[in-house]
Design an enzyme around this catalytic site. Structure first.
Site, PDB file in Angstrom:
ATOM      1  N   TYR A  57      -2.466  -0.607  10.589  1.00  0.00           N
ATOM      2  CA  TYR A  57      -2.473  -1.019   9.181  1.00  0.00           C
ATOM      3  C   TYR A  57      -1.219  -0.507   8.476  1.00  0.00           C
ATOM      4  O   TYR A  57      -0.540  -1.268   7.782  1.00  0.00           O
ATOM      5  CB  TYR A  57      -3.722  -0.492   8.482  1.00  0.00           C
ATOM      6  N   SER A  96       0.865  -1.172   0.000  1.00  0.00           N
ATOM      7  CA  SER A  96       0.000   0.000   0.000  1.00  0.00           C
ATOM      8  C   SER A  96       0.899   1.218   0.000  1.00  0.00           C
ATOM      9  O   SER A  96       2.061   1.151   0.422  1.00  0.00           O
ATOM     10  CB  SER A  96      -0.882   0.001   1.256  1.00  0.00           C
TER      11      SER A  96
END
Length: 233
Positions: A140, A129
């Protein structure tokens, strides 16, 4: 790397990017695709083999590697979201995110490395990501940063057996994980297409959208350039 005629395995294949990875692999001529998930869905396409796989469970991963012993390309796509604040989350919450996003991906890579070697090397794709480089999503972001580092290590360790290791970075993309986030989002089909293009071209890393390219280029700047909110303190 020519995808035509190859066998592909995709983790987290039930939705989001996963279904696109499976469908586009077949569109590009893949002979077979293992579509894995904890509870795999049925597929109408005969070349798709649903396969149960829980990336957080050693026995489940080992069983999948034994069943899918003809795999040439592994897509480490399975992932979970996390809380936005490390201080507000419990350590157990953060460990839950790492269990899938970091250790799950590593578990899959370790189990399938011998399979890929037996097939001539093949490819391993880790879906990262842009938040691998930008810490704005607590656990995350931390998990994706850890996976990025692991991918870099695996790239070096798997090079002698001829395995291409591709790290894929992307910004906000229209998947169920961020369905409630009101931002401009990428089309997941476009993101997956860019990743498959990178695999076909033998690239080590793919920056699948402009946001990823911008953040990647800014990593050499001072920390406060990436985190302007620090200027108020």
């Amino acid at each position: 790397m020519d995808i035509s005629g190859k066998t592909v395995l995709v983790t987290g294949a039930n939705g989001g990017l996963g279904r696109h990875f499976v469908e586009q692999a077949l569109d590009r001529g893949a002979a077979r695709a293992y579509a894995t998930a904890r509870r795999p869905q049925a597929w109408a396409e005969a070349r798709v083999v649903p396969l149960a796989l829980d990336v957080t469970d050693d026995a489940s991963v080992a069983a999948a590697a034994s069943t899918a012993s003809d795999v040439d390309i592994v897509i480490n796509n399975a992932g979970v979201g996390g809380t936005s604040s490390l201080l507000d989350a419990t350590v157990d919450d953060v460990e839950r995110v790492f269990a899938t996003n970091v250790f799950g991906a590593l578990r899959v890579a370790k189990a399938f490395a011998p399979v890929l070697s037996s097939r001539g090397g093949g490819a391993l794709v880790d879906v990262h990501s842009v938040l691998s480089w930008l810490a704005i999503a607590g656990g995350y972001s931390a998990s994706k940063a850890a996976l990025w580092s692991i991918t870099n290590s695996l790239r070096v360790e798997l090079a002698p057996q001829g395995t291409l290791v591709v790290g894929a970075h992307l910004g906000y993309t229209d998947t169920p994980m961020i369905a409630d986030v009101e931002v401009e989002k990428n089309d997941p089909a476009d993101i997956v297409s860019a990743i498959w293009d990178a695999v076909a071209a033998g690239e080590d890393e793919v920056l699948a959208d402009q946001v990823s390219r911008d953040v990647r280029s800014a990593l050499s700047a001072p920390v406060r350039a990436l985190y302007p909110q620090l200027a108020a303190h």
